[in-house]
Design a protein around this motif. Structure first.
Motif, PDB file in Angstrom:
ATOM      1  N   ARG A 259      20.114  28.233  68.654  1.00  0.00           N
ATOM      2  CA  ARG A 259      18.948  28.504  68.381  1.00  0.00           C
ATOM      3  C   ARG A 259      17.707  27.320  68.462  1.00  0.00           C
ATOM      4  O   ARG A 259      17.025  27.824  69.072  1.00  0.00           O
ATOM      5  CB  ARG A 259      19.085  29.293  68.285  1.00  0.00           C
ATOM      6  N   ASP A 260      17.966  26.182  68.142  1.00  0.00           N
ATOM      7  CA  ASP A 260      17.305  25.187  67.425  1.00  0.00           C
ATOM      8  C   ASP A 260      17.328  24.444  68.601  1.00  0.00           C
ATOM      9  O   ASP A 260      16.658  22.937  68.886  1.00  0.00           O
ATOM     10  CB  ASP A 260      17.221  24.836  66.625  1.00  0.00           C
TER      11      ASP A 260
ATOM     12  N   LYS B  18      19.806  31.862  78.542  1.00  0.00           N
ATOM     13  CA  LYS B  18      19.905  32.891  78.412  1.00  0.00           C
ATOM     14  C   LYS B  18      20.190  32.854  76.809  1.00  0.00           C
ATOM     15  O   LYS B  18      20.051  34.505  76.447  1.00  0.00           O
ATOM     16  CB  LYS B  18      21.248  32.757  78.593  1.00  0.00           C
ATOM     17  N   LEU B  19      20.475  32.257  75.741  1.00  0.00           N
ATOM     18  CA  LEU B  19      20.441  31.703  75.379  1.00  0.00           C
ATOM     19  C   LEU B  19      19.373  32.673  74.320  1.00  0.00           C
ATOM     20  O   LEU B  19      18.874  33.609  73.189  1.00  0.00           O
ATOM     21  CB  LEU B  19      20.465  30.427  74.557  1.00  0.00           C
ATOM     22  N   GLN B  20      17.486  31.982  74.584  1.00  0.00           N
ATOM     23  CA  GLN B  20      16.328  32.578  74.015  1.00  0.00           C
ATOM     24  C   GLN B  20      15.844  33.475  75.057  1.00  0.00           C
ATOM     25  O   GLN B  20      15.789  34.898  74.242  1.00  0.00           O
ATOM     26  CB  GLN B  20      15.282  31.354  75.114  1.00  0.00           C
ATOM     27  N   SER B  21      16.232  34.345  75.995  1.00  0.00           N
ATOM     28  CA  SER B  21      16.331  36.145  76.093  1.00  0.00           C
ATOM     29  C   SER B  21      16.876  36.824  76.098  1.00  0.00           C
ATOM     30  O   SER B  21      16.135  38.171  75.526  1.00  0.00           O
ATOM     31  CB  SER B  21      16.185  35.322  77.996  1.00  0.00           C
ATOM     32  N   LYS B  22      18.224  36.286  75.210  1.00  0.00           N
ATOM     33  CA  LYS B  22      19.440  37.540  74.525  1.00  0.00           C
ATOM     34  C   LYS B  22      19.085  37.168  72.611  1.00  0.00           C
ATOM     35  O   LYS B  22      20.320  38.338  72.573  1.00  0.00           O
ATOM     36  CB  LYS B  22      20.405  37.683  75.463  1.00  0.00           C
ATOM     37  N   ASN B  23      18.126  36.844  72.638  1.00  0.00           N
ATOM     38  CA  ASN B  23      18.657  36.521  70.653  1.00  0.00           C
ATOM     39  C   ASN B  23      19.476  36.086  70.513  1.00  0.00           C
ATOM     40  O   ASN B  23      19.777  36.602  69.753  1.00  0.00           O
ATOM     41  CB  ASN B  23      17.926  37.676  70.262  1.00  0.00           C
ATOM     42  N   LEU B  24      20.053  35.243  70.546  1.00  0.00           N
ATOM     43  CA  LEU B  24      21.501  34.299  70.183  1.00  0.00           C
ATOM     44  C   LEU B  24      21.293  33.414  69.040  1.00  0.00           C
ATOM     45  O   LEU B  24      20.264  32.471  69.493  1.00  0.00           O
ATOM     46  CB  LEU B  24      21.997  33.950  71.499  1.00  0.00           C
TER      47      LEU B  24
ATOM     48  N   GLN C 270      19.451  42.522  63.127  1.00  0.00           N
ATOM     49  CA  GLN C 270      19.821  42.481  61.916  1.00  0.00           C
ATOM     50  C   GLN C 270      19.251  41.211  61.592  1.00  0.00           C
ATOM     51  O   GLN C 270      20.696  40.127  61.508  1.00  0.00           O
ATOM     52  CB  GLN C 270      20.123  43.678  61.102  1.00  0.00           C
ATOM     53  N   PRO C 271      18.816  40.576  60.405  1.00  0.00           N
ATOM     54  CA  PRO C 271      18.216  39.579  60.060  1.00  0.00           C
ATOM     55  C   PRO C 271      20.094  39.114  59.070  1.00  0.00           C
ATOM     56  O   PRO C 271      20.363  40.560  58.336  1.00  0.00           O
ATOM     57  CB  PRO C 271      17.863  39.935  58.364  1.00  0.00           C
ATOM     58  N   GLY C 272      20.388  38.635  59.768  1.00  0.00           N
ATOM     59  CA  GLY C 272      21.761  38.044  58.976  1.00  0.00           C
ATOM     60  C   GLY C 272      23.254  37.969  59.953  1.00  0.00           C
ATOM     61  O   GLY C 272      23.951  37.252  59.131  1.00  0.00           O
ATOM     62  N   GLN C 273      22.859  39.406  60.689  1.00  0.00           N
ATOM     63  CA  GLN C 273      24.043  38.757  61.837  1.00  0.00           C
ATOM     64  C   GLN C 273      23.660  38.110  62.957  1.00  0.00           C
ATOM     65  O   GLN C 273      22.953  36.667  63.358  1.00  0.00           O
ATOM     66  CB  GLN C 273      23.836  40.107  62.111  1.00  0.00           C
ATOM     67  N   VAL C 274      25.201  37.162  62.898  1.00  0.00           N
ATOM     68  CA  VAL C 274      25.362  36.122  63.948  1.00  0.00           C
ATOM     69  C   VAL C 274      26.112  36.777  65.668  1.00  0.00           C
ATOM     70  O   VAL C 274      26.896  37.721  65.276  1.00  0.00           O
ATOM     71  CB  VAL C 274      26.194  34.797  63.590  1.00  0.00           C
ATOM     72  N   LEU C 275      25.465  36.801  66.287  1.00  0.00           N
ATOM     73  CA  LEU C 275      25.529  36.867  67.501  1.00  0.00           C
ATOM     74  C   LEU C 275      25.920  35.688  68.248  1.00  0.00           C
ATOM     75  O   LEU C 275      25.025  34.560  68.481  1.00  0.00           O
ATOM     76  CB  LEU C 275      24.079  37.939  68.240  1.00  0.00           C
ATOM     77  N   ALA C 276      27.057  35.321  69.194  1.00  0.00           N
ATOM     78  CA  ALA C 276      26.829  33.970  70.040  1.00  0.00           C
ATOM     79  C   ALA C 276      27.741  34.844  71.458  1.00  0.00           C
ATOM     80  O   ALA C 276      27.991  35.399  71.515  1.00  0.00           O
ATOM     81  CB  ALA C 276      27.782  33.588  69.874  1.00  0.00           C
TER      82      ALA C 276
END
Length: 399
Positions: free
Chosen positions: A370-371, A337-343, A315-321
Motif C-alpha cells: 500500500r506504500d 486495484k490495490l488502492q480502489s479496493k483497500n488492499l 477492520q484495523p489489523g486485518q490483512v487483505l491481499a
C-alpha cells in the motif's frame, strides 16, 4: 505439522513397545522421516524387522554393525533429527537420561541430540508413582525435555491407574500441537480463495476461465506450514487440499461471495487468488438451449466485486491481499486495484511473462504494497512463489 520432519524415535524395553509399530506408521503417514533407535531390551517386545519395515529405514540397536564393524554415529544422528521422541520411555531409561548414564546407543544419541526431546513414559502404577521416578521426570523437564503425560487405565500387571503410555494418535497430536505453538502464524486465521468460478448459462453450459487453482492451493498449504488455521474457498478444480485445511467448495461468483463474506470477519488475513468471473448471465435457462439460429446472444450482468466488498468490510489489523493478472499496463492496473479496493498488498503477474498465468506449475510475481513499495521476483515454481507471498502476509501480521 510433521510433514518433512526428521524424527529420531527411541524405543525402550516395555510392554508398550507394541504401540511403537502404530506410532511409526502414523508418523510416516504424516510425512515424517523416522529413524528408530532401540535398546536391546526393547527387541524382546517388538522386533527391529517390524519397525524397519514400517519406517523404511534400518533400525539401530548397537554402537556398530557386527558384520562390518561400521559405526552407527550417534553424533551425526543427534545432529540429523528435528526432534527426538522416546516412546515408550521406561523407568530405567528415564533414570539414565536424568543422570547422564550412557551404556547404550539410544543414550549416546540422546546426550548428543541438538533438537527438542519428548518422552512418553510407560510403566506400572507403583513404578510411576515412586518418588525416584517422579524426581527423574522433574529433572528431565528441568533439562528442557518435554513430558508427554501417561494415561490412566488397565495396566499389564492387572492394576488400573496412571502409567500407561499415551496412545500413538495422542502422541502425534501432541507433537503437532507443540510444533505449531512455535510457528509464526499460530492462532492466526487466514482465508484463501482459489480456482475459477463457473457462471451457468443452462444446465449444461457455463462461462468460465482457465484457472487451475494451483496458486491458491499452494498458498493455503504454505500458510498451514506457518501454523495458520486456513479456510480455503475454491471454485471447481481437480486439486486435492492437504491436511489442516478447512475446504469450502463453490461453483459461482455468488456462492464464493457468500462464503467469503461469512468467513472474512473472523479472520486475521485473506488472500484472494481466485479468478472470479466479472460477468454472469442475467437469465439461466432451465433446460438445455438447443442449437437453432446462426447467432446466439447472452445478456450479462456484473457480478459483485468480492475483493472490493471485503475491502469495505476490513477492520484495523486485518490483512487483505489480492491478485492482478494483466495483459497490458500491468503495474498501473495493479496499483489502481490495490488502492480502489483497500488492499494491503497486491500480487501482480502478467500473461506476457513466459511461465506465468493459468495452468502452469510456475509463476513470476511482483508484490506491491500500500506504500507502493515493489518487490520483483524471478520465475519460480508456484510452491516457491507461495512462500514469498506468505512471507509477506506473515510480516504484516507479526509487525
Amino acid at each position: 505439522m510433521l510433514e518433512g520432519k526428521k524424527i529420531i524415535l527411541g524405543v525402550c524395553g516395555s510392554i508398550a513397545g507394541y504401540k511403537s509399530a502404530t506410532l511409526v506408521r502414523l508418523l510416516v503417514k504424516a510425512g515424517a522421516q523416522v529413524q528408530v533407535v532401540m535398546t536391546k531390551d526393547a527387541t524382546g517386545f517388538i522386533t527391529p524387522l517390524t519397525l524397519s519395515t514400517l519406517s523404511k529405514k534400518p533400525v539401530l540397536v548397537d554402537y556398530y554393525k557386527n558384520d562390518t564393524g561400521e559405526w552407527n554415529n550417534h553424533v551425526e544422528l543427534g545432529l540429523w533429527g528435528d526432534l527426538m521422541l522416546i516412546a515408550p520411555a521406561s523407568a530405567n531409561t528415564m533414570a539414565k537420561m536424568a543422570t547422564g548414564l550412557c551404556d547404550n546407543l539410544l543414550m549416546a544419541v540422546y546426550l548428543s541430540a541438538k533438537c527438542p526431546v519428548y518422552f512418553a513414559p510407560a510403566m506400572d502404577l507403583d513404578m510411576w508413582k515412586h518418588e525416584s521416578t517422579q524426581t527423574n521426570v522433574a529433572k528431565l523437564v528441568k533439562y528442557g525435555n518435554t513430558l508427554i503425560p501417561p494415561g490412566s487405565g488397565e495396566l499389564a500387571s492387572g492394576l488400573s491407574g496412571e502409567g500407561r503410555m499415551s496412545e500413538p494418535e495422542e502422541i502425534v497430536d501432541f507433537l503437532s500441537t507443540e510444533i505449531k505453538k512455535k510457528l509464526p502464524l499460530n492462532h492466526k486465521k487466514v482465508l484463501v480463495t482459489a480456482g475459477p468460478t463457473y457462471e451457468a448459462i443452462d444446465p449444461v453450459r457455463f462461462i468460465g476461465n482457465h484457472s487451475s487453482g494451483k496458486m491458491g492451493f499452494a498458498i493455503a498449504a504454505q500458510l498451514v506450514k506457518l501454523g495458520a488455521d486456513v479456510t480455503l474457498v475454491t471454485g471447481p478444480t481437480a486439486l486435492k487440499s492437504g491436511m489442516g485445511i478447512k475446504r469450502i467448495d463453490v461453483t459461482s461468483a455468488a456462492e464464493m461471495l457468500e462464503a467469503c463474506t461469512a468467513n472474512f470477519p473472523n479472520t486475521n488475513a485473506c488472500v484472494m487468488s481466485a479468478a472470479v468471473a466479472d460477468y454472469t448471465p442475467v437469465t439461466v435457462a432451465s433446460q438445455k438451449i438447443k442449437k437453432q439460429d446462426a447467432g446466439f446472444n447472452i445478456e450479462l450482468k456484473k457480478t459483485t466485486d468480492i475483493l472490493k466488498t471485503l475491502g469495505g468490510m476490513k477492520q484495523p489489523g486485518q490483512v487483505l491481499a489480492g491478485f492482478a493478472l494483466e495483459t497490458n499496463d500491468e503495474e498501473q492496473n495493479a496499483i489502481g486495484k490495490l488502492q480502489s479496493k483497500n488492499l494491503d498488498f497486491i500480487v501482480l503477474n502478467s500473461l506476457n511473462d513466459k511461465g506465468a498465468g493459468f495452468r502452469t506449475d510456475t509463476n513470476k510475481i511482483t508484490i506491491i504494497d500500500r506504500d507502493l513499495q515493489k518487490t520483483v521476483y524471478d520465475l519460480k515454481s508456484k510452491d516457491d512463489a507461495a512462500i514469498d507471498i506468505c512471507n509477506k502476509v506473515t510480516a504484516l501480521l507479526t509487525a
